[in-house]
Design a protein around this motif. Sequence first.
Motif, PDB file in Angstrom:
ATOM      1  N   THR A  15      31.439  62.023  37.215  1.00 58.17           N
ATOM      2  CA  THR A  15      30.213  61.249  37.066  1.00 58.17           C
ATOM      3  C   THR A  15      30.254  60.038  37.972  1.00 58.17           C
ATOM      4  O   THR A  15      31.260  59.753  38.619  1.00 58.17           O
ATOM      5  N   HIS A  16      29.186  59.310  37.987  1.00 54.99           N
ATOM      6  CA  HIS A  16      29.118  58.089  38.787  1.00 54.99           C
ATOM      7  C   HIS A  16      30.172  57.095  38.290  1.00 54.99           C
ATOM      8  O   HIS A  16      30.294  56.868  37.090  1.00 54.99           O
ATOM      9  N   GLN A  17      30.935  56.512  39.218  1.00 57.23           N
ATOM     10  CA  GLN A  17      31.981  55.565  38.802  1.00 57.23           C
ATOM     11  C   GLN A  17      31.373  54.320  38.172  1.00 57.23           C
ATOM     12  O   GLN A  17      30.342  53.843  38.587  1.00 57.23           O
ATOM     13  N   TRP A  18      32.028  53.817  37.134  1.00 56.99           N
ATOM     14  CA  TRP A  18      31.506  52.706  36.348  1.00 56.99           C
ATOM     15  C   TRP A  18      31.504  51.404  37.134  1.00 56.99           C
ATOM     16  O   TRP A  18      30.637  50.561  36.945  1.00 56.99           O
ATOM     17  N   PHE A  19      32.527  51.201  37.954  1.00 58.21           N
ATOM     18  CA  PHE A  19      32.573  50.013  38.809  1.00 58.21           C
ATOM     19  C   PHE A  19      33.421  50.312  40.032  1.00 58.21           C
ATOM     20  O   PHE A  19      34.195  51.261  40.047  1.00 58.21           O
ATOM     21  N   SER A  20      33.253  49.503  41.041  1.00 58.29           N
ATOM     22  CA  SER A  20      33.931  49.728  42.314  1.00 58.29           C
ATOM     23  C   SER A  20      35.361  49.180  42.275  1.00 58.29           C
ATOM     24  O   SER A  20      35.702  48.381  41.400  1.00 58.29           O
ATOM     25  N   PRO A  21      36.192  49.570  43.241  1.00 58.55           N
ATOM     26  CA  PRO A  21      37.546  49.016  43.306  1.00 58.55           C
ATOM     27  C   PRO A  21      37.534  47.489  43.460  1.00 58.55           C
ATOM     28  O   PRO A  21      38.407  46.798  42.946  1.00 58.55           O
ATOM     29  N   GLU A  22      36.527  46.975  44.145  1.00 60.02           N
ATOM     30  CA  GLU A  22      36.428  45.523  44.318  1.00 60.02           C
ATOM     31  C   GLU A  22      36.141  44.825  42.983  1.00 60.02           C
ATOM     32  O   GLU A  22      36.587  43.701  42.752  1.00 60.02           O
ATOM     33  N   ASP A  23      35.391  45.484  42.113  1.00 56.49           N
ATOM     34  CA  ASP A  23      35.080  44.897  40.811  1.00 56.49           C
ATOM     35  C   ASP A  23      36.240  45.001  39.832  1.00 56.49           C
ATOM     36  O   ASP A  23      36.313  44.241  38.864  1.00 56.49           O
ATOM     37  N   ALA A  24      37.143  45.942  40.073  1.00 57.13           N
ATOM     38  CA  ALA A  24      38.275  46.150  39.160  1.00 57.13           C
ATOM     39  C   ALA A  24      39.155  44.911  39.072  1.00 57.13           C
ATOM     40  O   ALA A  24      39.807  44.674  38.053  1.00 57.13           O
ATOM     41  N   ILE A  25      39.171  44.103  40.103  1.00 57.59           N
ATOM     42  CA  ILE A  25      40.015  42.907  40.121  1.00 57.59           C
ATOM     43  C   ILE A  25      39.641  41.931  39.004  1.00 57.59           C
ATOM     44  O   ILE A  25      40.458  41.143  38.551  1.00 57.59           O
ATOM     45  N   TRP A  26      38.407  42.004  38.536  1.00 62.71           N
ATOM     46  CA  TRP A  26      37.973  41.087  37.483  1.00 62.71           C
ATOM     47  C   TRP A  26      38.714  41.320  36.177  1.00 62.71           C
ATOM     48  O   TRP A  26      38.807  40.415  35.349  1.00 62.71           O
ATOM     49  N   PHE A  27      39.262  42.510  35.992  1.00 65.84           N
ATOM     50  CA  PHE A  27      40.046  42.747  34.782  1.00 65.84           C
ATOM     51  C   PHE A  27      41.353  41.968  34.822  1.00 65.84           C
ATOM     52  O   PHE A  27      41.917  41.641  33.784  1.00 65.84           O
ATOM     53  N   ALA A  28      41.825  41.668  35.999  1.00 66.70           N
ATOM     54  CA  ALA A  28      43.023  40.842  36.114  1.00 66.70           C
ATOM     55  C   ALA A  28      42.768  39.434  35.596  1.00 66.70           C
ATOM     56  O   ALA A  28      43.680  38.734  35.170  1.00 66.70           O
ATOM     57  N   SER A  29      41.515  39.028  35.611  1.00 64.47           N
ATOM     58  CA  SER A  29      41.190  37.694  35.112  1.00 64.47           C
ATOM     59  C   SER A  29      41.372  37.598  33.608  1.00 64.47           C
ATOM     60  O   SER A  29      41.328  36.508  33.045  1.00 64.47           O
ATOM     61  N   ALA A  30      41.593  38.723  32.942  1.00 66.88           N
ATOM     62  CA  ALA A  30      41.902  38.671  31.511  1.00 66.88           C
ATOM     63  C   ALA A  30      43.210  37.922  31.294  1.00 66.88           C
ATOM     64  O   ALA A  30      43.496  37.488  30.189  1.00 66.88           O
ATOM     65  N   GLY A  31      43.971  37.746  32.361  1.00 71.45           N
ATOM     66  CA  GLY A  31      45.183  36.945  32.280  1.00 71.45           C
ATOM     67  C   GLY A  31      44.896  35.505  31.908  1.00 71.45           C
ATOM     68  O   GLY A  31      45.777  34.774  31.463  1.00 71.45           O
ATOM     69  N   VAL A  32      43.650  35.112  32.064  1.00 71.21           N
ATOM     70  CA  VAL A  32      43.243  33.763  31.654  1.00 71.21           C
ATOM     71  C   VAL A  32      43.482  33.590  30.159  1.00 71.21           C
ATOM     72  O   VAL A  32      43.675  32.477  29.676  1.00 71.21           O
ATOM     73  N   LEU A  33      43.521  34.704  29.446  1.00 71.12           N
ATOM     74  CA  LEU A  33      43.778  34.637  28.012  1.00 71.12           C
ATOM     75  C   LEU A  33      45.159  34.054  27.710  1.00 71.12           C
ATOM     76  O   LEU A  33      45.420  33.634  26.595  1.00 71.12           O
ATOM     77  N   SER A  34      46.018  34.012  28.707  1.00 67.49           N
ATOM     78  CA  SER A  34      47.322  33.403  28.490  1.00 67.49           C
ATOM     79  C   SER A  34      47.189  31.910  28.216  1.00 67.49           C
ATOM     80  O   SER A  34      48.119  31.272  27.748  1.00 67.49           O
ATOM     81  N   LEU A  35      46.012  31.377  28.479  1.00 67.63           N
ATOM     82  CA  LEU A  35      45.765  29.970  28.149  1.00 67.63           C
ATOM     83  C   LEU A  35      45.841  29.723  26.646  1.00 67.63           C
ATOM     84  O   LEU A  35      45.962  28.583  26.216  1.00 67.63           O
ATOM     85  N   THR A  36      45.779  30.801  25.860  1.00 64.45           N
ATOM     86  CA  THR A  36      45.923  30.615  24.416  1.00 64.45           C
ATOM     87  C   THR A  36      47.307  30.082  24.064  1.00 64.45           C
ATOM     88  O   THR A  36      47.507  29.590  22.961  1.00 64.45           O
ATOM     89  N   ALA A  37      48.230  30.159  25.007  1.00 72.03           N
ATOM     90  CA  ALA A  37      49.545  29.565  24.785  1.00 72.03           C
ATOM     91  C   ALA A  37      49.431  28.061  24.580  1.00 72.03           C
ATOM     92  O   ALA A  37      50.295  27.440  23.952  1.00 72.03           O
ATOM     93  N   LEU A  38      48.354  27.485  25.081  1.00 72.18           N
ATOM     94  CA  LEU A  38      48.139  26.053  24.880  1.00 72.18           C
ATOM     95  C   LEU A  38      47.877  25.721  23.413  1.00 72.18           C
ATOM     96  O   LEU A  38      47.900  24.559  23.020  1.00 72.18           O
ATOM     97  N   ALA A  39      47.639  26.748  22.609  1.00 72.17           N
ATOM     98  CA  ALA A  39      47.404  26.536  21.179  1.00 72.17           C
ATOM     99  C   ALA A  39      48.700  26.297  20.407  1.00 72.17           C
ATOM    100  O   ALA A  39      48.651  25.911  19.243  1.00 72.17           O
ATOM    101  N   ALA A  40      49.838  26.495  21.030  1.00 79.70           N
ATOM    102  CA  ALA A  40      51.122  26.375  20.332  1.00 79.70           C
ATOM    103  C   ALA A  40      51.308  25.044  19.607  1.00 79.70           C
ATOM    104  O   ALA A  40      51.721  25.037  18.441  1.00 79.70           O
ATOM    105  N   PRO A  41      51.024  23.903  20.230  1.00 82.77           N
ATOM    106  CA  PRO A  41      51.195  22.644  19.495  1.00 82.77           C
ATOM    107  C   PRO A  41      50.265  22.539  18.281  1.00 82.77           C
ATOM    108  O   PRO A  41      50.655  21.992  17.243  1.00 82.77           O
TER     109      PRO A  41
END
Length: 108
Positions: free
Chosen positions: A2-28
Amino acid sequence: MTHQWFSPEDAIWFASAGVLSLTALAAPVIARGRHKRLIVGTWGVTIVAGMLLLVAGVIAVLEGQPGHVVVPLMATGVIMAVGYGISLLFVLRAYRIAEHRKVAAREL
């Protein structure tokens, strides 16, 4: 296929889920036993989002989507669901410890 859901260039945005590591700032905040509802709610939402990404990844495999669609969905889903699922146990334990400290301090 079927038609691809997103392009290889758009796939990089999933790497931005790494921003969720900012939840480590919740430790204190967690160590002080503050904002439990907000923190645990954030962890819960992240776990559910990871599970949804895993489901989307499975659907992508079944539909014959290319690797640049399947891999980011599955990898991000695993990291979010499993990583946050395991760390939620530690978050809840830290809140219990903080509560015990508060009770002990009141008894003094």
